[in-house]
Design a protein around this motif. Structure first.
Motif, PDB file in Angstrom:
ATOM      1  N   ASN A  23       0.815  -1.225   0.000  1.00 35.24           N
ATOM      2  CA  ASN A  23       0.000   0.000   0.000  1.00 35.24           C
ATOM      3  C   ASN A  23       0.843   1.267   0.000  1.00 35.24           C
ATOM      4  O   ASN A  23       0.318   2.361   0.160  1.00 35.24           O
ATOM      5  CB  ASN A  23      -0.975   0.009   1.185  1.00 35.24           C
ATOM      6  CG  ASN A  23      -0.269  -0.159   2.522  1.00 35.24           C
ATOM      7  OD1 ASN A  23       0.955  -0.166   2.596  1.00 35.24           O
ATOM      8  ND2 ASN A  23      -1.051  -0.314   3.587  1.00 35.24           N
TER       9      ASN A  23
ATOM     10  N   TYR B  32      -2.605   0.953  -5.775  1.00 39.91           N
ATOM     11  CA  TYR B  32      -3.328  -0.249  -5.360  1.00 39.91           C
ATOM     12  C   TYR B  32      -4.616   0.060  -4.604  1.00 39.91           C
ATOM     13  O   TYR B  32      -5.661  -0.546  -4.857  1.00 39.91           O
ATOM     14  CB  TYR B  32      -2.413  -1.157  -4.534  1.00 39.91           C
ATOM     15  CG  TYR B  32      -1.274  -1.713  -5.341  1.00 39.91           C
ATOM     16  CD1 TYR B  32      -1.510  -2.594  -6.391  1.00 39.91           C
ATOM     17  CD2 TYR B  32       0.043  -1.345  -5.081  1.00 39.91           C
ATOM     18  CE1 TYR B  32      -0.471  -3.089  -7.156  1.00 39.91           C
ATOM     19  CE2 TYR B  32       1.091  -1.841  -5.840  1.00 39.91           C
ATOM     20  CZ  TYR B  32       0.823  -2.714  -6.879  1.00 39.91           C
ATOM     21  OH  TYR B  32       1.856  -3.199  -7.650  1.00 39.91           O
ATOM     22  N   GLU B  33      -4.545   0.985  -3.671  1.00 39.81           N
ATOM     23  CA  GLU B  33      -5.740   1.320  -2.902  1.00 39.81           C
ATOM     24  C   GLU B  33      -6.634   2.316  -3.641  1.00 39.81           C
ATOM     25  O   GLU B  33      -7.855   2.280  -3.505  1.00 39.81           O
ATOM     26  CB  GLU B  33      -5.337   1.901  -1.541  1.00 39.81           C
ATOM     27  CG  GLU B  33      -4.549   0.943  -0.658  1.00 39.81           C
ATOM     28  CD  GLU B  33      -5.368  -0.236  -0.170  1.00 39.81           C
ATOM     29  OE1 GLU B  33      -6.619  -0.146  -0.145  1.00 39.81           O
ATOM     30  OE2 GLU B  33      -4.781  -1.266   0.201  1.00 39.81           O
TER      31      GLU B  33
ATOM     32  N   ARG C 199      -7.976  -1.783  -6.352  1.00 40.95           N
ATOM     33  CA  ARG C 199      -8.982  -2.392  -5.488  1.00 40.95           C
ATOM     34  C   ARG C 199     -10.397  -1.928  -5.815  1.00 40.95           C
ATOM     35  O   ARG C 199     -11.273  -2.762  -6.077  1.00 40.95           O
ATOM     36  CB  ARG C 199      -8.647  -2.129  -4.017  1.00 40.95           C
ATOM     37  CG  ARG C 199      -9.699  -2.689  -3.069  1.00 40.95           C
ATOM     38  CD  ARG C 199      -9.441  -2.290  -1.630  1.00 40.95           C
ATOM     39  NE  ARG C 199     -10.472  -2.809  -0.748  1.00 40.95           N
ATOM     40  CZ  ARG C 199     -10.522  -2.573   0.557  1.00 40.95           C
ATOM     41  NH1 ARG C 199      -9.571  -1.829   1.130  1.00 40.95           N
ATOM     42  NH2 ARG C 199     -11.489  -3.079   1.292  1.00 40.95           N
TER      43      ARG C 199
ATOM     44  N   ASN D   5      -4.227  -7.038   1.853  1.00 39.27           N
ATOM     45  CA  ASN D   5      -3.028  -6.389   1.347  1.00 39.27           C
ATOM     46  C   ASN D   5      -1.836  -6.903   2.151  1.00 39.27           C
ATOM     47  O   ASN D   5      -1.852  -6.881   3.383  1.00 39.27           O
ATOM     48  CB  ASN D   5      -3.138  -4.874   1.466  1.00 39.27           C
ATOM     49  CG  ASN D   5      -2.020  -4.151   0.732  1.00 39.27           C
ATOM     50  OD1 ASN D   5      -0.844  -4.325   1.021  1.00 39.27           O
ATOM     51  ND2 ASN D   5      -2.398  -3.319  -0.232  1.00 39.27           N
TER      52      ASN D   5
END
Length: 366
Positions: free
Chosen positions: A51, A56-57, A61, A82
């Motif tokens: 993260n 990614y976040e 996602r 994660n």
């Protein structure tokens, strides 16, 4: 996640690139249709690697979660974990999802080799696995990512363009990604194919865990070894490391040299606006995320991937993995409007906050 960002993924299935690897059949990959057919009430395990990188976040996602909902009429569930850059943690997370009987896994591996045993454990439990963004080892059923050698070539070509005649006289520093990430090796290979023979590489590093602070430390070492007047540019494999590199350059009084990047992170785009960073590689995450979700839902429901995956890719352990490779774009200050803004990744207001407004106005970003 704003709808505009998801909209570009409508054409994902139209992507068709030259096949990578062998088309040879493999027993390991013979059953790529998952377990018994299910309806929309499926459980998708999503495992992302870390993260620290914003994508990614912020993108992967929520985009995957939204697409799974869309494909299952709101009935599909995404179970998320994660690993925070820890391979052992990720293996434990796979074990937990196998125990909890998810119907399919989407795995972006921290360490492509270390995950192989867990992939086999999932496969033995009848749970198909989609390798996402990084090609994990083990009996993978499907794979989607970007054309990683092309990413490195794109970065290398941009750096040479920015250097111009300076490429003949000075030296560059190469800051590659983590040695545990197979993508990093492909980025490096692509970059070397362009840079070798065109510019002298004074120092080169594989950066542990892709961490900006490690890139910063490596850059400080390169400056000390080469001398600040000898460095004319820096190949940085991603934006996070570029931030650490630029901090080291500033501390040494080095300015106005091109630094590459990747991922089109907001901070990276803002550095491009100000000229601190020369370029990034924009990777259309909505398209990649949509493909992963489509593959996962199809596998969970026992459907063929023939209409989704037109390519085949070999990993060190598995041949002819059904795959989709998504094209990338070189992002500079000249095409910010036509890429990340047009695709709804960021708004002008998000990029051009107070300290960046004057620079945005200067390049017509308003």
């Amino acid at each position: 996640m704003r709808r505009a960002a998801v909209a570009i993924a409508a054409g994902a299935m139209a992507v068709s690139l030259a096949a990578c690897g062998s088309a040879k059949e493999s027993g390991d990959n013979a059953d790529s249709t998952g377990s018994a057919k299910k309806g929309d009430d499926i459980k998708v395990g999503l495992l992302l690697p870390e993260n620290a990188t914003a994508r990614y976040e912020k993108f992967d996602r929520p985009l995957i979660e939204e697409k799974v909902k869309e494909l299952t009429n709101g009935k599909g569930e995404v179970v998320y974990a994660n690993a925070k850059q820890d391979a052992s943690t990720q293996n434990q997370q796979v074990d937990t999802m196998v125990t909890n009987k998810v119907d399919v896994l989407i795995v972006d591996a921290v360490d492509s080799k270390a995950i192989a045993g867990s992939v086999k454990k999932a496969k033995d439990a009848g749970i198909p696995v989609v390798a996402y963004d990084r090609l994990a080892e083990g009996p993978i059923d499907a794979y989607t990512s970007f054309d990683n050698e092309t990413v490195g070539k794109t970065q290398g070509e941009a750096l040479l363009k920015a250097l111009g005649d300076k490429a003949k006289d000075g030296q560059i520093v190469m800051m590659n990604g983590s040695s545990t990430d197979p993508n990093a090796a492909q980025f490096k290979k692509g970059a070397h194919s362009v840079l070798d023979g065109k510019v002298k590489i004074g120092r080169e590093y594989d950066t542990k865990e892709w961490k900006p602070e490690n890139a910063n430390s490596n850059m400080e070492g390169a400056i000390s070894a080469l001398g600040k007047d000898k460095i004319v540019g820096v190949y940085s494999a991603n934006d996070g490391m570029a931030g650490g590199i630029i901090t080291a350059l500033k501390a040494a009084g080095i300015a106005d040299i091109p630094v590459t990047g990747q991922d089109a992170e907001l901070a990276g785009v803002q550095r491009i606006v100000t000229g601190e960073q020369y370029m990034s590689v924009y990777k259309p995450y909505p398209q990649e995320a949509d493909v992963a979700a489509e593959m996962a839902v199809a596998l969970a429901q026992g459907k063929s991937l023939d209409s989704i995956a037109k390519d085949k890719v070999d990993s060190p352990t598995t041949k002819a993995i059904p795959s989709v490779l998504v094209p990338v774009v070189s992002l500079t200050k000249d095409n910010i409007k036509d890429t990340v803004i047009k695709d709804g990744i960021y708004t002008v207001n998000e990029i051009c906050t107070g300290k960046y407004k004057a620079a945005c106005d200067k390049i017509g970003l308003n």
